[in-house]
Design an enzyme around this catalytic site. Structure first.
Site, short mmCIF file in Angstrom:
data_model
loop_
_atom_site.label_atom_id
_atom_site.label_comp_id
_atom_site.label_asym_id
_atom_site.label_seq_id
_atom_site.Cartn_x
_atom_site.Cartn_y
_atom_site.Cartn_z
N LYS A 7 21.95 -69.06 37.77
CA LYS A 7 20.84 -68.14 37.52
C LYS A 7 20.14 -67.74 38.80
CE LYS A 7 20.01 -67.07 33.84
NZ LYS A 7 20.69 -65.90 33.26
N PHE A 8 20.03 -68.67 39.77
CA PHE A 8 19.40 -68.30 41.04
C PHE A 8 20.39 -67.58 41.94
CE2 PHE A 8 17.07 -68.12 44.83
CZ PHE A 8 17.83 -68.66 45.87
N LEU A 142 18.17 -79.54 53.16
CA LEU A 142 17.50 -79.22 51.89
C LEU A 142 17.44 -80.52 51.09
CD1 LEU A 142 16.41 -77.50 49.56
CD2 LEU A 142 18.79 -76.94 48.99
N ARG A 152 13.82 -76.73 39.34
CA ARG A 152 13.99 -75.42 39.99
C ARG A 152 13.13 -75.30 41.25
NH1 ARG A 152 18.67 -73.91 38.15
NH2 ARG A 152 18.27 -71.78 38.84
N LEU A 153 12.89 -76.43 41.93
CA LEU A 153 12.16 -76.39 43.21
C LEU A 153 13.07 -75.86 44.33
CD1 LEU A 153 9.34 -76.97 44.04
CD2 LEU A 153 9.92 -79.37 44.41
N LEU A 392 25.74 -79.93 61.14
CA LEU A 392 25.43 -81.36 61.15
C LEU A 392 25.11 -81.87 59.74
CD1 LEU A 392 23.18 -81.18 64.28
CD2 LEU A 392 25.57 -81.88 64.16
C1 NHW Z 1 18.66 -64.74 55.90
C2 NHW Z 1 18.26 -66.30 55.75
C3 NHW Z 1 18.74 -66.96 54.50
C4 NHW Z 1 18.36 -68.51 54.52
C5 NHW Z 1 18.79 -69.18 53.22
C6 NHW Z 1 20.30 -69.24 53.05
C7 NHW Z 1 20.70 -70.05 51.81
C8 NHW Z 1 20.49 -71.55 52.03
C9 NHW Z 1 20.83 -72.35 50.75
C10 NHW Z 1 20.53 -73.85 50.92
C11 NHW Z 1 21.55 -74.55 51.79
C12 NHW Z 1 21.25 -76.03 51.94
C13 NHW Z 1 22.29 -76.67 52.84
C14 NHW Z 1 22.03 -78.14 53.07
O1 NHW Z 1 20.89 -78.58 53.14
C15 NHW Z 1 23.26 -79.09 53.17
S1 NHW Z 1 23.84 -79.47 51.48
C16 NHW Z 1 22.83 -80.86 51.10
C17 NHW Z 1 21.80 -80.50 50.04
N1 NHW Z 1 20.93 -81.65 49.79
C18 NHW Z 1 21.30 -82.69 49.03
O2 NHW Z 1 22.35 -82.72 48.43
C19 NHW Z 1 20.29 -83.84 48.97
C20 NHW Z 1 20.21 -84.48 47.59
N2 NHW Z 1 19.96 -83.48 46.57
C21 NHW Z 1 18.73 -82.87 46.47
O3 NHW Z 1 17.80 -83.09 47.22
C22 NHW Z 1 18.60 -81.83 45.36
O4 NHW Z 1 19.60 -82.06 44.40
C23 NHW Z 1 18.72 -80.38 45.89
C24 NHW Z 1 17.50 -80.07 46.75
C25 NHW Z 1 20.01 -80.20 46.68
C26 NHW Z 1 18.74 -79.42 44.68
O5 NHW Z 1 17.56 -79.63 43.93
P1 NHW Z 1 17.67 -79.97 42.35
O6 NHW Z 1 16.36 -80.52 41.91
O7 NHW Z 1 18.91 -80.77 42.14
O8 NHW Z 1 17.94 -78.53 41.65
P2 NHW Z 1 16.84 -77.44 41.27
O9 NHW Z 1 15.68 -77.51 42.18
O10 NHW Z 1 16.56 -77.56 39.81
O11 NHW Z 1 17.63 -76.05 41.56
C27 NHW Z 1 18.90 -75.84 40.99
C28 NHW Z 1 19.50 -74.69 41.76
O12 NHW Z 1 19.73 -75.12 43.13
C29 NHW Z 1 21.10 -74.88 43.43
N3 NHW Z 1 21.57 -75.89 44.39
C30 NHW Z 1 21.83 -77.19 44.15
N4 NHW Z 1 22.26 -77.81 45.28
C31 NHW Z 1 22.26 -76.85 46.26
C32 NHW Z 1 22.62 -76.85 47.64
N5 NHW Z 1 23.07 -77.97 48.25
N6 NHW Z 1 22.53 -75.69 48.34
C33 NHW Z 1 22.13 -74.56 47.73
N7 NHW Z 1 21.76 -74.48 46.41
C34 NHW Z 1 21.84 -75.62 45.69
C35 NHW Z 1 21.83 -75.01 42.11
O13 NHW Z 1 23.09 -74.38 42.22
C36 NHW Z 1 20.85 -74.28 41.18
O14 NHW Z 1 20.97 -72.88 41.36
P3 NHW Z 1 21.82 -72.02 40.28
O15 NHW Z 1 21.09 -72.14 38.97
O16 NHW Z 1 21.89 -70.63 40.83
O17 NHW Z 1 23.20 -72.68 40.26
C1 NZE Z 2 27.30 -81.23 56.80
N1 NZE Z 2 25.90 -81.46 56.39
C2 NZE Z 2 25.32 -80.27 55.73
C3 NZE Z 2 25.70 -82.72 55.63
C4 NZE Z 2 26.34 -82.74 54.28
N2 NZE Z 2 25.77 -82.26 53.15
N3 NZE Z 2 26.65 -82.47 52.09
C5 NZE Z 2 27.78 -83.08 52.56
C6 NZE Z 2 28.95 -83.48 51.95
C7 NZE Z 2 29.96 -84.08 52.71
C8 NZE Z 2 29.78 -84.23 54.12
C9 NZE Z 2 30.85 -84.81 54.96
C10 NZE Z 2 31.28 -84.10 56.08
C11 NZE Z 2 32.26 -84.64 56.89
C12 NZE Z 2 32.80 -85.89 56.57
F1 NZE Z 2 33.77 -86.40 57.33
C13 NZE Z 2 32.35 -86.63 55.46
C14 NZE Z 2 31.37 -86.06 54.65
O1 NZE Z 2 30.87 -86.68 53.53
C15 NZE Z 2 31.52 -87.89 53.14
C16 NZE Z 2 30.94 -88.24 51.76
N4 NZE Z 2 29.54 -88.61 51.96
C17 NZE Z 2 28.53 -87.84 51.60
C18 NZE Z 2 27.39 -88.58 51.89
N5 NZE Z 2 27.77 -89.76 52.44
C19 NZE Z 2 29.13 -89.77 52.48
C20 NZE Z 2 28.62 -83.83 54.73
C21 NZE Z 2 27.63 -83.25 53.95
#
Ligand code: NHW
Ligand code: NZE
Length: 392
Positions: A7-8, A142, A152-153, A392
């Site tokens: 949806k987002f 994030l 949806r934060l 990273l």
């Molecule tokens: C021109 C400039 C542009 C700048 C911006 C570019 C874009 C940058 C984008 C960001 C890049 C970050 C890169 C990065 O940091 C590296 S990826 C690591 C992301 N962080 C984590 O996994 C940490 C543990 N998880 C959390 O903290 C929460 O689960 C997060 C905060 C992940 C989601 O919080 P939540 O409480 O679990 O979920 P709701 O708030 O209810 O929201 C649900 C919506 O969030 C969508 N969602 C879930 N995970 C996502 C993710 N990893 N990227 C993007 N979107 C993600 C999901 O698809 C849904 O949307 P949809 O309904 O459309 O499917």
């Molecule tokens: C990249 N940077 C955005 C962090 C990040 N976000 N989400 C991820 C998912 C996989 C990897 C990743 C990248 C390279 C690698 F060799 C192993 C990895 O993850 C192993 C599984 N894991 C996840 C957490 N602890 C262990 C990084 C990330």
């Protein structure tokens, strides 16, 4: 995929699943820039109890708060056995490259208690896509506190960092995630090379191979005490011009890659204890820098193990080989990492990494890292070997 609704993400200028395979869509920006006067000047609304805060990562106290939020609430592996444990010095390195904006280090805190409950960051980066060098934001860290999930934060955080990036007249972004979102430009497999197999098996990161004893496994992963390449040494400040030339030339072969200048190379690749390590090969007769390898330090907290609390992991960063075979160069990197007491050496299958992974006894990880561009369409998904960007 048809069943999942985003949806987002369906409201955002990103490749949509419905458009996959439609090669009539032009490569490049999806939406034109908005006149700066039309960019929303005020922050997006948060639920009542919360407020935005610019996180000054150079402040010891704020850096500690960010560190703790991530240490307790950031990315875990699929089996919730490990959680990334980015160190404070790593966060300062990752978030303060040349030209960074403090306004892009965005926190959400509880108005009453001032407790930090969410975070998202951007840093400026010049990223080349084919022949176009584009000013982008690299979005990372994030994180929403576990107690505030599924409210949806995240979309609000993403829209707010987008707004602040727009205010700096930047209209594209790059980011990676372990989850599939609309729409990856590439998907990389991650691989792990055991350095301390006994600990990895004890904590459940690896399993003893079939018909393998522990002593046989330790022997299998054993590495020499010292590196084998003549002229292999740590990178120093005076090497920055040569390393910049070597790296720029090497990265030019990839479809997507950073456009590093000397200031970038000094920030991202000059060794910093417990953050990033870089080595190069200097030819003894010509004093030319012919090869380069680097890895960054990102430990993971081990969740629920009595004997160990931390997994010390090295992650392959940027490597260039022009004279020394990449296989030999990376084996020297493994030797150095083992000597520095790392438990595991991780690598993605991007750039030319595929050529050494199996031979150097890396094993495939249990997931993929997906690469994304915001407001920039890439005609068809790239192979990992076309990707020259490590986030990273
Ligand atoms: C021109 C400039 C542009 C700048 C911006 C570019 C874009 C940058 C984008 C960001 C890049 C970050 C890169 C990065 O940091 C590296 S990826 C690591 C992301 N962080 C984590 O996994 C940490 C543990 N998880 C959390 O903290 C929460 O689960 C997060 C905060 C992940 C989601 O919080 P939540 O409480 O679990 O979920 P709701 O708030 O209810 O929201 C649900 C919506 O969030 C969508 N969602 C879930 N995970 C996502 C993710 N990893 N990227 C993007 N979107 C993600 C999901 O698809 C849904 O949307 P949809 O309904 O459309 O499917
Ligand atoms: C990249 N940077 C955005 C962090 C990040 N976000 N989400 C991820 C998912 C996989 C990897 C990743 C990248 C390279 C690698 F060799 C192993 C990895 O993850 C192993 C599984 N894991 C996840 C957490 N602890 C262990 C990084 C990330």
């Amino acid at each position: 995929s048809l069943e999942k609704r985003h949806k987002f993400w369906e409201t955002q200028p990103v490749g949509q699943f419905k458009d996959i395979g439609d090669t009539s869509l032009p490569e490049g920006p999806i939406e034109p820039p908005t006149p700066l006067s039309e960019v929303k000047q005020d922050p997006y609304n948060l639920p009542n109890l919360y407020e935005w805060i610019n996180c000054d990562i150079s402040s010891e106290e704020m850096c500690s708060e960010v560190y703790s939020l991530l240490a307790n609430n950031y990315v875990e592996d699929d089996e919730n056995m490990f959680r990334f444990n980015y160190s404070k010095e790593f966060l300062r390195w990752a978030l303060q490259p040349p030209g960074y904006f403090r306004s892009w280090h965005i926190g959400v805190r509880v108005k009453s208690s001032k407790k930090l409950v969410a975070f998202i960051t951007g840093i400026p980066a010049k990223i080349r896509v084919r022949d176009e060098v584009v000013n982008m934001a690299e979005i990372n860290f994030l994180c929403v506190h576990k107690k505030l999930r599924s409210k949806r934060l995240a979309p609000v955080m993403i829209k707010e960092v987008t707004r602040r990036v727009h205010l700096e007249n930047i209209w594209q972004a790059a980011y990676t995630a372990g989850v599939v979102l609309p729409t990856p430009i590439a998907s990389c497999q991650y691989w792990h090379r055991s350095l301390n197999p006994k600990k990895l098996i004890d904590v459940g990161f690896s399993r003893l191979g079939a018909r393998m004893t522990m002593s046989r496994t330790i022997k299998l992963y054993k590495l020499p005490e010292s590196t084998v390449t003549p002229g292999f040494r740590k990178m120093e400040i005076h090497d920055v011009p040569a390393v910049t030339r070597l790296l720029r030339n090497y990265l030019s072969q990839f479809v997507v890659a950073p456009d590093f200048d000397e200031n970038d190379v000094e920030h991202w690749l000059l060794p910093e204890e417990n953050v990033v390590d870089s080595y190069l090969v200097e030819s003894s007769e010509t004093h030319e820098v012919t090869d380069f390898c680097s890895f960054y330090t990102l430990p993971s907290t081990i969740l629920g193990n009595q004997n160990y609390s931390t997994l010390k992991a090295a992650y392959s960063f940027y490597n260039v080989s022009t004279k020394t075979p990449l296989l030999q160069l990376m084996n020297d990197a493994l030797i150095v990492a083992k000597r520095r007491d790392y438990d595991v050496f991780n690598a993605l299958d991007l750039m030319q990494n595929e050529s050494f992974l199996k031979e150097l006894k890396f094993g495939p990880g249990d997931g993929k890292l997906h690469y994304y561009l915001y407001n920039y369409r890439v005609r068809q998904a790239l192979k990992p070997s076309q990707l020259g960007l490590v986030l990273l």
